[in-house]
Design a protein around this motif. Structure first.
Motif, PDB file in Angstrom:
ATOM      1  N   ARG A 290       3.068   7.376  12.914  1.00 60.64           N
ATOM      2  CA  ARG A 290       2.240   6.612  11.959  1.00 60.64           C
ATOM      3  C   ARG A 290       2.108   5.146  12.306  1.00 60.64           C
ATOM      4  O   ARG A 290       1.497   4.387  11.550  1.00 60.64           O
ATOM      5  CB  ARG A 290       2.792   6.710  10.527  1.00 60.64           C
ATOM      6  CG  ARG A 290       2.585   8.000   9.768  1.00 60.64           C
ATOM      7  CD  ARG A 290       1.203   8.126   9.124  1.00 60.64           C
ATOM      8  NE  ARG A 290       0.166   8.478  10.080  1.00 60.64           N
ATOM      9  CZ  ARG A 290      -0.046   9.692  10.564  1.00 60.64           C
ATOM     10  NH1 ARG A 290       0.677  10.692  10.182  1.00 60.64           N
ATOM     11  NH2 ARG A 290      -1.012   9.901  11.435  1.00 60.64           N
ATOM     12  N   ARG A 291       2.676   4.694  13.446  1.00 58.15           N
ATOM     13  CA  ARG A 291       2.631   3.278  13.846  1.00 58.15           C
ATOM     14  C   ARG A 291       3.138   2.359  12.733  1.00 58.15           C
ATOM     15  O   ARG A 291       2.602   1.268  12.499  1.00 58.15           O
ATOM     16  CB  ARG A 291       1.219   2.847  14.249  1.00 58.15           C
ATOM     17  CG  ARG A 291       0.631   3.578  15.428  1.00 58.15           C
ATOM     18  CD  ARG A 291       1.390   3.455  16.724  1.00 58.15           C
ATOM     19  NE  ARG A 291       0.766   4.278  17.740  1.00 58.15           N
ATOM     20  CZ  ARG A 291       1.018   5.593  17.907  1.00 58.15           C
ATOM     21  NH1 ARG A 291       1.909   6.223  17.149  1.00 58.15           N
ATOM     22  NH2 ARG A 291       0.391   6.261  18.835  1.00 58.15           N
TER      23      ARG A 291
ATOM     24  N   VAL B 198       5.708  -4.383   4.151  1.00 58.25           N
ATOM     25  CA  VAL B 198       4.671  -5.413   4.320  1.00 58.25           C
ATOM     26  C   VAL B 198       4.773  -6.505   3.243  1.00 58.25           C
ATOM     27  O   VAL B 198       3.971  -7.440   3.212  1.00 58.25           O
ATOM     28  CB  VAL B 198       3.225  -4.833   4.387  1.00 58.25           C
ATOM     29  CG1 VAL B 198       3.153  -3.653   5.343  1.00 58.25           C
ATOM     30  CG2 VAL B 198       2.684  -4.471   3.022  1.00 58.25           C
TER      31      VAL B 198
ATOM     32  N   PRO C  52       0.804  -1.222   0.000  1.00 57.58           N
ATOM     33  CA  PRO C  52       0.000   0.000   0.000  1.00 57.58           C
ATOM     34  C   PRO C  52       0.843   1.281   0.000  1.00 57.58           C
ATOM     35  O   PRO C  52       2.021   1.269   0.351  1.00 57.58           O
ATOM     36  CB  PRO C  52      -0.797  -0.108   1.299  1.00 57.58           C
ATOM     37  CG  PRO C  52      -0.027  -1.021   2.173  1.00 57.58           C
ATOM     38  CD  PRO C  52       0.759  -1.928   1.286  1.00 57.58           C
ATOM     39  N   VAL C  53       0.210   2.350  -0.402  1.00 59.84           N
ATOM     40  CA  VAL C  53       0.839   3.677  -0.355  1.00 59.84           C
ATOM     41  C   VAL C  53      -0.021   4.578   0.512  1.00 59.84           C
ATOM     42  O   VAL C  53      -1.234   4.358   0.651  1.00 59.84           O
ATOM     43  CB  VAL C  53       0.974   4.289  -1.759  1.00 59.84           C
ATOM     44  CG1 VAL C  53       1.889   3.439  -2.628  1.00 59.84           C
ATOM     45  CG2 VAL C  53      -0.370   4.470  -2.435  1.00 59.84           C
ATOM     46  N   LEU C  54       0.595   5.555   1.136  1.00 60.76           N
ATOM     47  CA  LEU C  54      -0.205   6.577   1.814  1.00 60.76           C
ATOM     48  C   LEU C  54       0.466   7.919   1.728  1.00 60.76           C
ATOM     49  O   LEU C  54       1.686   8.027   1.709  1.00 60.76           O
ATOM     50  CB  LEU C  54      -0.526   6.204   3.266  1.00 60.76           C
ATOM     51  CG  LEU C  54       0.467   6.448   4.357  1.00 60.76           C
ATOM     52  CD1 LEU C  54      -0.242   6.415   5.708  1.00 60.76           C
ATOM     53  CD2 LEU C  54       1.507   5.360   4.341  1.00 60.76           C
ATOM     54  N   SER C  55      -0.384   8.930   1.627  1.00 62.81           N
ATOM     55  CA  SER C  55       0.091  10.311   1.618  1.00 62.81           C
ATOM     56  C   SER C  55      -0.098  10.858   3.014  1.00 62.81           C
ATOM     57  O   SER C  55      -1.126  10.621   3.641  1.00 62.81           O
ATOM     58  CB  SER C  55      -0.727  11.140   0.624  1.00 62.81           C
ATOM     59  OG  SER C  55      -0.533  10.625  -0.675  1.00 62.81           O
ATOM     60  N   CYS C  56       0.908  11.552   3.513  1.00 65.81           N
ATOM     61  CA  CYS C  56       0.785  12.059   4.874  1.00 65.81           C
ATOM     62  C   CYS C  56       1.637  13.295   5.082  1.00 65.81           C
ATOM     63  O   CYS C  56       2.450  13.658   4.240  1.00 65.81           O
ATOM     64  CB  CYS C  56       1.154  10.970   5.884  1.00 65.81           C
ATOM     65  SG  CYS C  56       2.814  10.324   5.724  1.00 65.81           S
TER      66      CYS C  56
END
Lengths: 306, 306
Positions: free
Chosen positions: A263-264, A42, A22-26
């Motif tokens: 972000r855990r 992961v 997965p990707v996430l923007s933060c």
């Protein structure tokens, strides 16, 4: 070599065997600009290495004697896992510095594990001797076309997921991953290669004009501690004139702590090295420059649940 | 109440304050079917609770006396964080059982933290006394419309991310999160409520026909240990006749270990409770039934990097 074709073929070849990550923007980490992260930790066996391992095994005829690999840990775990999934024997040589998490990961995969005193180079010597003696197929950790094409699938996947970035931050050990990025993007993105100050084979090679041996140590050495940069990586890096940066161990552990605290996301030091170039200020993007960071591995020790 | 409208409004209200959380499809965990996970543990303060906190604060006039909340830990951390971000004072009461990770998370947010002997109910008593005395605004952890609508945004977001599932597995404490799911999906998805055997306020309420007090203990009690299920949750659950399951502490810690071992996702016991219903066999999907699992929190103790 037509890398675009090789990486596209590799993506098809390995797609049913790997985890799409997965990707996430933060925002956060003390930065005044947003970043996009790809959570490659992961991936099966906890690092991008599974991509290169599957691509190598699926694009070659594996001999009866099976596979052999030398590894700081993550590559060995990936080869052991891929071999087990595909029904091959595997002998994996790791240096003691691989540490208990990675050693136990490999042992649990059912591979024939050999722990070697010393560093990665010593494990590689023994792997080469085993290859010569038995005819087992060597799966190189970073300096082979099938390995590089496999790692390149990470970036083909990211692009298909809608990567919106001008610049990618990538940690470098032997250079298989960054070579995959350079081979896939071919100057379409600015690639920043990030190494620990204490394990910087690419940085030294670019300075000297050719691959040279370096000393390796520090918190990320069991993942990024290649003594000499791979030739494939070096050729790509020199041709594309990429930016090569180094970061301190303190910067790496600080970025690792921030990923968990904010972000855990729990990664190994190598997995936080690319981010460390931003959080330490070693790389400062221009106004409006969109930055993406690959988190490449999560095999920390000790087991956080032990 | 028109929940669809409330949740849609809540999504707009909080969108610039919360982390959109990633999803991934994967196999493993000993299951013979794929599952989709939503990684809500990467939310600000490590759990979905930030959604309800921001929605509450942004949809009310906060008095000069500020905010007060009682919490097993995650809700308190979320209220403290949201209050700090929006410039309000906050007093947070937590029971000792919240544990060091959550207590330090709240302390570091700058809130006025009060650690209370006993369990959640004792913290709630003191929070109510403080509310009566000072006029501070109580932010309820689960049984208030603004809290439920905030938690419901998690499911609106998941749907917009392309959720392809027939069935959602959701852990239940006081019921704010599962109420948000029931309010959003309105029977469009099968919702499975999962509780620890040792903290199962919803399960007991559905059995008795109305909310009743239960004893709470076990590995997930500092997150799921509500003594009595929220009325909003109970009304939704009874009306929709949902499936309520319980799992043992051993099943929870086993699912938690599998998430780390197989996917390098480190969650707290509550965060693994929904998955535990699958890995323990408490819920067995039908042939072809597509199952999704929400990982709701990641605030483990001790600090894995300490």
């Amino acid at each position: 070599m037509d890398w675009n074709t090789e990486i596209t073929k590799a993506s098809e070849r390995i797609s049913s065997h790997i985890q799409k990550t997965p990707v996430l923007s933060c925002t956060g980490f003390g930065l005044d600009f947003p970043i996009q992260l790809k959570l490659e930790q992961v991936q099966h066996t906890g690092s991008f290495k599974a991509r290169g391992a599957f691509n190598t095994l699926l694009s070659h005829d594996v001999p009866e004697a099976g596979l052999v690999a030398a590894s700081g840990g993550n590559h060995g775990a990936a080869v052991a896992y891929a071999a087990h999934q595909l029904g091959h024997r595997a002998r994996i040589y790791v240096p003691e510095m691989a540490g208990p998490a990675k050693i136990s990961l490999i042992r649990n995969s059912g591979a024939d594990l050999q722990v070697v005193p010393g560093a990665y180079a010593n494990a590689m010597e023994q792997a080469q001797a085993y290859e010569a003696e038995t005819g087992a197929m060597q799966v190189h950790a970073y300096d082979a076309p099938a390995t590089v094409a496999g790692q390149g699938t990470c970036f083909a996947e990211w692009q298909a997921q809608g990567l919106e970035a001008d610049t990618l931050m990538i940690a470098v050990g032997g250079g298989g991953l960054v070579a995959g990025a350079l081979a896939w993007f071919q100057r379409a993105k600015k690639i920043i290669a990030v190494e620990p100050e204490t394990s910087c084979a690419l940085h030294a090679a670019l300075k000297e004009g050719s691959p040279v041996d370096v000393e390796v140590s520090g918190v990320a050495a069991n993942a990024l501690g290649a003594k000499r940069i791979g030739q494939i990586c070096f050729d790509h890096a020199r041709e594309q004139d990429i930016t090569s940066l180094t970061v301190s161990d303190a910067a790496i552990t600080s970025a690792q702590a921030a990923l968990w605290r904010e972000r855990r996301l729990l990664v190994e030091p190598a997995g936080a090295t690319a981010l460390a170039a931003l959080t330490s200020g070693a790389y400062r993007p221009a106004e409006g420059e969109r930055v993406a960071v690959l988190l490449c591995g999560g095999n920390i020790a000790p087991d956080p649940l032990a």
